[in-house]
Scaffold this active site. Structure first.
Site, PDB file in Angstrom:
ATOM      1  N   CYS A 241      -4.650  -3.053   3.640  1.00 13.04           N
ATOM      2  CA  CYS A 241      -5.406  -1.987   4.297  1.00 13.04           C
ATOM      3  C   CYS A 241      -5.374  -2.251   5.797  1.00 13.04           C
ATOM      4  O   CYS A 241      -5.963  -3.232   6.266  1.00 13.04           O
ATOM      5  CB  CYS A 241      -6.842  -1.942   3.779  1.00 13.04           C
ATOM      6  SG  CYS A 241      -7.855  -0.652   4.545  1.00 13.04           S
ATOM      7  N   GLY A 242      -4.680  -1.398   6.532  1.00 13.66           N
ATOM      8  CA  GLY A 242      -4.515  -1.605   7.971  1.00 13.66           C
ATOM      9  C   GLY A 242      -5.801  -1.399   8.746  1.00 13.66           C
ATOM     10  O   GLY A 242      -6.147  -2.202   9.624  1.00 13.66           O
ATOM     11  N   THR A 243      -6.524  -0.316   8.440  1.00 14.43           N
ATOM     12  CA  THR A 243      -7.812  -0.118   9.110  1.00 14.43           C
ATOM     13  C   THR A 243      -8.797  -1.205   8.693  1.00 14.43           C
ATOM     14  O   THR A 243      -9.649  -1.614   9.482  1.00 14.43           O
ATOM     15  CB  THR A 243      -8.399   1.270   8.791  1.00 14.43           C
ATOM     16  OG1 THR A 243      -8.483   1.439   7.368  1.00 14.43           O
ATOM     17  CG2 THR A 243      -7.552   2.382   9.385  1.00 14.43           C
ATOM     18  N   GLY A 244      -8.655  -1.691   7.458  1.00 19.75           N
ATOM     19  CA  GLY A 244      -9.521  -2.765   6.982  1.00 19.75           C
ATOM     20  C   GLY A 244      -9.262  -4.070   7.719  1.00 19.75           C
ATOM     21  O   GLY A 244     -10.209  -4.763   8.124  1.00 19.75           O
TER      22      GLY A 244
ATOM     23  N   GLU B 259     -10.503  -0.233  -1.672  1.00 22.44           N
ATOM     24  CA  GLU B 259     -10.362   0.911  -0.782  1.00 22.44           C
ATOM     25  C   GLU B 259     -11.086   2.134  -1.342  1.00 22.44           C
ATOM     26  O   GLU B 259     -10.957   2.452  -2.529  1.00 22.44           O
ATOM     27  CB  GLU B 259      -8.882   1.222  -0.558  1.00 22.44           C
ATOM     28  CG  GLU B 259      -8.622   2.149   0.614  1.00 22.44           C
ATOM     29  CD  GLU B 259      -7.168   2.129   1.046  1.00 22.44           C
ATOM     30  OE1 GLU B 259      -6.702   3.193   1.496  1.00 22.44           O
ATOM     31  OE2 GLU B 259      -6.503   1.077   0.939  1.00 22.44           O
ATOM     32  N   ARG B 260     -11.845   2.777  -0.484  1.00 23.44           N
ATOM     33  CA  ARG B 260     -12.570   3.987  -0.859  1.00 23.44           C
ATOM     34  C   ARG B 260     -11.600   5.025  -1.423  1.00 23.44           C
ATOM     35  O   ARG B 260     -10.636   5.417  -0.793  1.00 23.44           O
ATOM     36  CB  ARG B 260     -13.279   4.548   0.381  1.00 23.44           C
ATOM     37  CG  ARG B 260     -14.063   5.820   0.170  1.00 23.44           C
ATOM     38  CD  ARG B 260     -14.650   6.337   1.470  1.00 23.44           C
ATOM     39  NE  ARG B 260     -13.633   6.614   2.475  1.00 23.44           N
ATOM     40  CZ  ARG B 260     -13.846   7.322   3.584  1.00 23.44           C
ATOM     41  NH1 ARG B 260     -15.056   7.792   3.835  1.00 23.44           N
ATOM     42  NH2 ARG B 260     -12.881   7.518   4.454  1.00 23.44           N
TER      43      ARG B 260
ATOM     44  N   CYS C 116      -5.654   5.886   8.066  1.00 19.92           N
ATOM     45  CA  CYS C 116      -5.159   4.781   7.247  1.00 19.92           C
ATOM     46  C   CYS C 116      -4.116   4.020   8.044  1.00 19.92           C
ATOM     47  O   CYS C 116      -3.118   4.603   8.480  1.00 19.92           O
ATOM     48  CB  CYS C 116      -4.560   5.320   5.944  1.00 19.92           C
ATOM     49  SG  CYS C 116      -3.779   4.048   4.933  1.00 19.92           S
ATOM     50  N   GLY C 117      -4.347   2.728   8.262  1.00 19.49           N
ATOM     51  CA  GLY C 117      -3.444   1.926   9.080  1.00 19.49           C
ATOM     52  C   GLY C 117      -2.075   1.751   8.472  1.00 19.49           C
ATOM     53  O   GLY C 117      -1.044   1.879   9.160  1.00 19.49           O
TER      54      GLY C 117
ATOM     55  N   HIS D 272     -16.108   0.975   7.141  1.00 19.06           N
ATOM     56  CA  HIS D 272     -15.767  -0.289   6.491  1.00 19.06           C
ATOM     57  C   HIS D 272     -16.978  -1.213   6.403  1.00 19.06           C
ATOM     58  O   HIS D 272     -17.790  -1.282   7.330  1.00 19.06           O
ATOM     59  CB  HIS D 272     -14.661  -1.014   7.273  1.00 19.06           C
ATOM     60  CG  HIS D 272     -13.385  -0.250   7.346  1.00 19.06           C
ATOM     61  ND1 HIS D 272     -12.358  -0.414   6.448  1.00 19.06           N
ATOM     62  CD2 HIS D 272     -12.987   0.723   8.205  1.00 19.06           C
ATOM     63  CE1 HIS D 272     -11.374   0.413   6.757  1.00 19.06           C
ATOM     64  NE2 HIS D 272     -11.734   1.115   7.810  1.00 19.06           N
TER      65      HIS D 272
ATOM     66  N   ASN E 107       0.878  -1.169   0.000  1.00 21.28           N
ATOM     67  CA  ASN E 107       0.000   0.000   0.000  1.00 21.28           C
ATOM     68  C   ASN E 107       0.921   1.226   0.000  1.00 21.28           C
ATOM     69  O   ASN E 107       1.557   1.520   1.012  1.00 21.28           O
ATOM     70  CB  ASN E 107      -0.867  -0.038   1.257  1.00 21.28           C
ATOM     71  CG  ASN E 107      -2.176   0.700   1.137  1.00 21.28           C
ATOM     72  OD1 ASN E 107      -2.891   0.818   2.118  1.00 21.28           O
ATOM     73  ND2 ASN E 107      -2.523   1.214  -0.023  1.00 21.28           N
TER      74      ASN E 107
ATOM     75  N   ASN F 124      -6.540  10.384  -0.676  1.00 18.97           N
ATOM     76  CA  ASN F 124      -6.599   9.249  -1.589  1.00 18.97           C
ATOM     77  C   ASN F 124      -6.194   9.661  -3.001  1.00 18.97           C
ATOM     78  O   ASN F 124      -6.085  10.847  -3.320  1.00 18.97           O
ATOM     79  CB  ASN F 124      -8.009   8.667  -1.607  1.00 18.97           C
ATOM     80  CG  ASN F 124      -8.410   8.079  -0.275  1.00 18.97           C
ATOM     81  OD1 ASN F 124      -7.655   7.345   0.347  1.00 18.97           O
ATOM     82  ND2 ASN F 124      -9.617   8.408   0.179  1.00 18.97           N
TER      83      ASN F 124
ATOM     84  N   ASN G  37     -12.641   5.471  10.241  1.00 20.96           N
ATOM     85  CA  ASN G  37     -13.139   5.542   8.865  1.00 20.96           C
ATOM     86  C   ASN G  37     -14.055   4.335   8.630  1.00 20.96           C
ATOM     87  O   ASN G  37     -14.005   3.351   9.372  1.00 20.96           O
ATOM     88  CB  ASN G  37     -11.993   5.615   7.842  1.00 20.96           C
ATOM     89  CG  ASN G  37     -11.049   4.442   7.922  1.00 20.96           C
ATOM     90  OD1 ASN G  37     -11.113   3.618   8.832  1.00 20.96           O
ATOM     91  ND2 ASN G  37     -10.133   4.343   6.980  1.00 20.96           N
TER      92      ASN G  37
END
Length: 290
Positions: free
Chosen positions: A232-235, A223-224, A80-81, A174, A16, A71, A172
């Site tokens: 995706c860390g937050t994902g 990812e949005r 963002c993670g 998900h 990423n 983004n 954010n």
């Protein structure tokens, strides 16, 4: 936009990737041009190319430093993670703030990052443990337009098809969909359809998750604002929190993403769920626009 002389770093967390701009001492990209700048510099094949742009900014509240991320489509994200790990490595390696624990301000709240750097070679990956904070499953806070207070393994009609998902925010938004085989998912079809669904007024990140065991999962992400990303860390955090909430995952889970692995540890605080994320970040190269 004249970018001549602009200094930047290219970094990635599990594939990423981001362009990092240091605005700690002064603004480099004017506020009203940050959206357009992000679109232009993220174009692969035509510019540096990246999933997003990270700005290193001075703290404005109670943190040590501030994290901003845009983004590839020019929209600003809350958090963002993978990006915050790259950000923390940049801050540490460039002696902006030389601390093993950073209090980082984000639009998604204050995040605490513990840094275990490689003392011998700062160009290779370092290990970061991020307190991702408290999550929420409340649809009004995600935000999601829904008749239920929480959307836990509920059905959403997407282009005429019923899809079971769980929605969550970790700063954010998900959408988490558990599936038997993540590799067979047509991400280019389902990803944008769910991201832009009318139920999500601020759009949403989309993840398809295959459970290997209660302590191990495989996931893919749309990812949005960026589309398919390698990680995706937050994902990953959201997927584990969702699985834990539904009782199908334990509190310590190894997450396999196309770009590599992350470790997620769920914790409880005052009957709410939070999580730690542990992973790496790397410097790819530094550059200067001509």
């Amino acid at each position: 936009m004249n970018l001549s002389g602009l200094k930047f770093s290219k970094m990635h967390g599990l594939g990423n990737d981001y362009v990092v701009i240091n605005e700690f001492d002064h603004e480099i990209i004017p506020e009203n041009e940050k959206n357009t700048f992000s679109i232009e510099i993220c174009k692969r094949g035509f510019s540096v190319g990246a999933d997003g742009v990270i700005f290193v900014c001075p703290a404005t509240d109670n943190g040590d430093i501030k994290f901003r991320i845009f983004n590839a489509d020019g929209s600003e994200a809350e958090m963002c993670g993978n990006g915050i790990r790259c950000f923390s490595k940049y801050v540490y390696d460039n002696d902006i703030i030389k601390k093993d624990k950073l209090n980082v301000e984000t639009l998604g709240g204050l995040k605490i990052v513990e840094i275990t750097p490689d003392k011998e070679n700062k160009n290779i990956s370092s290990l970061f443990k991020v307190d991702m904070g408290i999550s929420t499953f409340k649809t009004a806070e995600i935000p999601m337009i829904a008749e239920t207070e929480e959307f836990l393994d509920e059905t959403l009609v997407v282009d005429g098809e019923e899809i079971s998902m769980t929605t969550i925010s970790v700063g954010n938004p998900h959408a988490v969909i558990f599936t038997e085989n993540a590799e067979k998912i047509d991400l280019n079809n389902y990803g944008p359809a769910i991201e832009n669904h009318e139920s999500f007024p601020q759009r949403i990140n989309v993840h398809f998750v295959e459970i290997i065991s209660k302590n191990e999962i495989k996931m893919i992400t749309w990812e949005r604002g960026a589309g398919f990303t390698y990680a995706c860390g937050t994902g990953a955090t959201s997927c584990v929190l969702s699985g834990f909430k539904l009782g199908i995952l334990d509190n310590n889970v190894l997450v396999h993403l196309p770009g590599g692995d992350l470790e997620i540890e769920v914790y409880k605080k005052d009957d709410e769920l939070g999580a730690f994320m542990k992973g790496e970040a790397e410097l790819v190269f530094t550059g200067k626009m001509i």
